[in-house]
Motif scaffolding. Structure first.
Motif, PDB file in Angstrom:
ATOM      1  N   ARG A  41      55.563  81.742   5.160  1.00  0.00           N
ATOM      2  CA  ARG A  41      56.818  81.120   4.783  1.00  0.00           C
ATOM      3  C   ARG A  41      57.598  82.101   3.912  1.00  0.00           C
ATOM      4  NH1 ARG A  41      52.551  79.760   1.819  1.00  0.00           N
ATOM      5  NH2 ARG A  41      52.727  79.290  -0.402  1.00  0.00           N
ATOM      6  N   ASP A  64      60.223  77.950   6.664  1.00  0.00           N
ATOM      7  CA  ASP A  64      58.892  77.472   7.029  1.00  0.00           C
ATOM      8  C   ASP A  64      58.575  78.024   8.412  1.00  0.00           C
ATOM      9  OD1 ASP A  64      56.598  76.145   7.723  1.00  0.00           O
ATOM     10  OD2 ASP A  64      57.319  74.144   7.202  1.00  0.00           O
ATOM     11  N   LYS A  89      63.028  74.984   8.712  1.00  0.00           N
ATOM     12  CA  LYS A  89      62.357  75.045  10.017  1.00  0.00           C
ATOM     13  C   LYS A  89      63.310  75.396  11.147  1.00  0.00           C
ATOM     14  CE  LYS A  89      58.622  71.832   8.875  1.00  0.00           C
ATOM     15  NZ  LYS A  89      57.879  70.602   9.291  1.00  0.00           N
TER      16      LYS A  89
END
Length: 450
Positions: free
Chosen positions: A252, A269, A322
């Motif tokens: 990450r 992420d 994400k």
């Protein structure tokens, strides 16, 4: 082929048609070894993958800026023997009187310089700042009459982090608090430490550990202002310890804002994949920095085939962690250097990505910088485990040159754009037979070179 532990880990690396996996042991005591005599580096000119050998402008006899490289070295392998790592080495490359000169200095306390760069003290003095591994030492080097020696250093921070490894892995310098102080930002192996080392009034430096995570490696730190509020942020790349098989290694990108008292926040992420290289800069020219992340590829353990390619993701301040935007994808499994600058003098920045085995690439944004960028190969015949590279304006003419260390070939190469195409010049060729990992390359004032 020979196999050896690399700080207890295996790391594959192509060097002169061999796959070498090497290891570092702890260094000896502090040494006052003098700098090596300057070597003349003959420059050879060759076309790159889209450039021409003709038309390269003459390089000035003396350049105001030079280069410094952080190295780990291993001597030639004797029959049946596994070579021991040589002392940590910094290598200077400077243009003087019409020739490229190479000068080296060593520190026997450690066996690798992961980062070497220029640092200006609060008193306005020029120093070389080094981050070393095994021993983990952050130090300032002052140039003496005989150059740089480990006896003439100021240790700012030295620590055994308590894990299997103890390394200062990456170092950046920025005005983190907005008060004019050049604060040193440090990432370590293997306890996931992100720290700041700040000069204090009256002299000396204080260390503040912003984060600690057991059994975590942090490979990279970057600084910048992605949200555009005028306050410097710190970005880091924590991940699971290195794996060699190309399988899952989660990772990450985290953010810290010391000036606001803000600790760890995940801004990217990456799931079952990870990154060892990030860049924070305003490449698209909109006045606000962006975060760029090189996500490493995946290899199928059974077939050894590439199942997920290297990707470069872009994050703005409002990007979901994400949902990074894929701006480029490459047929490679490692990408560990990303640099930005203006290669053609048109006032617009470009990105350069140096990949493990698929060469060096130029990336330009289109009308929408969140869409795929235009990519063009600079040089396919260039490679290395780290593949250190930097866009820097050593001649200070307002246009960046590209400097790439192809450890695969033992060469330091300079690229200058002519008529829209890169022309390659080899400015240094290693001939000592050592196996070398070049961990970083940075510009420094030429006056700092011995």
């Amino acid at each position: 082929m020979f196999i050896r532990s690399f700080h207890g880990l295996l790391v594959s690396f192509v060097l002169t048609a061999m796959v070498i996996v090497v290891g570092f042991g702890c260094g000896g005591q502090e040494s006052s070894a003098p700098k090596a005599p300057a070597q003349k580096a003959a420059a050879t000119q060759k076309p790159s993958a889209g450039g021409k050998a003709s038309g390269l402008p003459a390089t000035a006899d003396n350049l105001p800026q030079a280069l410094v490289l952080g190295l780990a070295q291993f001597p030639p392998r004797a029959a049946g023997a596994i070579p021991k790592a040589l002392p940590a080495t910094m290598s200077f490359l400077v243009r003087r009187d019409g020739e490229w000169e190479v000068v080296e200095a060593v520190d026997e306390r450690s066996d690798v310089f992961h980062k070497v760069l220029h640092y200006t003290t609060p008193e306005g003095e020029d120093r070389i700042l080094t981050g070393a591994g095994s021993e983990a030492i952050l130090a300032l080097w002052e140039k003496g009459p005989d150059g740089y020696s480990a006896e003439n250093t100021e240790t700012l921070w030295q620590k055994d982090f308590g894990g299997k490894f103890s390394r200062m892995r990456d170092v950046e310098v920025a005005d983190v608090f907005g008060d004019g102080r050049e604060v040193i930002v440090v990432a370590t192996h293997d306890q996931g430490v992100v720290a700041i080392v700040s000069p204090v009034p009256g002299g000396g430096y204080e260390v503040q550990e912003l984060d600690v995570e057991p059994n975590i490696f942090v490979h990279e730190v970057e600084t910048g202002d992605v949200d555009g509020d005028g306050v410097v942020e710190i970005y880091a790349t924590p991940s699971e310890p290195n794996k060699l098989d190309g399988g899952e290694q989660s990772g990450r990108v985290t953010r810290y804002i010391p000036a606001k008292g803000e600790g760890r926040k995940v801004v990217a992420d990456l799931g079952h994949r990870h990154a060892k290289e990030i860049l924070v800069d305003d490449v698209d020219g909109d006045g606000t920095d962006e975060l760029y992340v090189i996500v490493e590829g995946k290899i199928d353990k059974a077939t050894k085939k590439l199942t997920e390619k290297v990707e470069i993701l872009r994050y703005d301040a409002d990007t979901d962690p994400k949902e990074g935007k894929v701006i480029a994808r490459f047929d490679d499994r490692l990408g560990r250097f990303l640099t930005s600058g203006d290669v053609d003098g048109d006032g617009q920045k470009e990105l350069v990505a140096a990949l493990y085995s698929n060469g060096v690439w130029l990336l330009r944004p289109g009308a929408n910088p969140e869409d795929r960028w235009k990519t063009k190969v600079i040089d396919r015949n260039s490679g290395g485990f780290e593949h250190a590279s930097i866009l820097a304006d050593l001649d200070e003419d307002g246009t960046s040159e590209l400097y790439v260390v192809s450890d695969k070939h033992g060469e330091v190469r300079r690229y200058v754009w002519q008529n829209g195409k890169p022309v390659r010049e080899v400015i240094h060729k290693r001939t000592d037979g050592n196996s070398v990992f070049t961990w970083n390359i940075m510009p420094i004032p030429a006056k700092m070179v011995p």
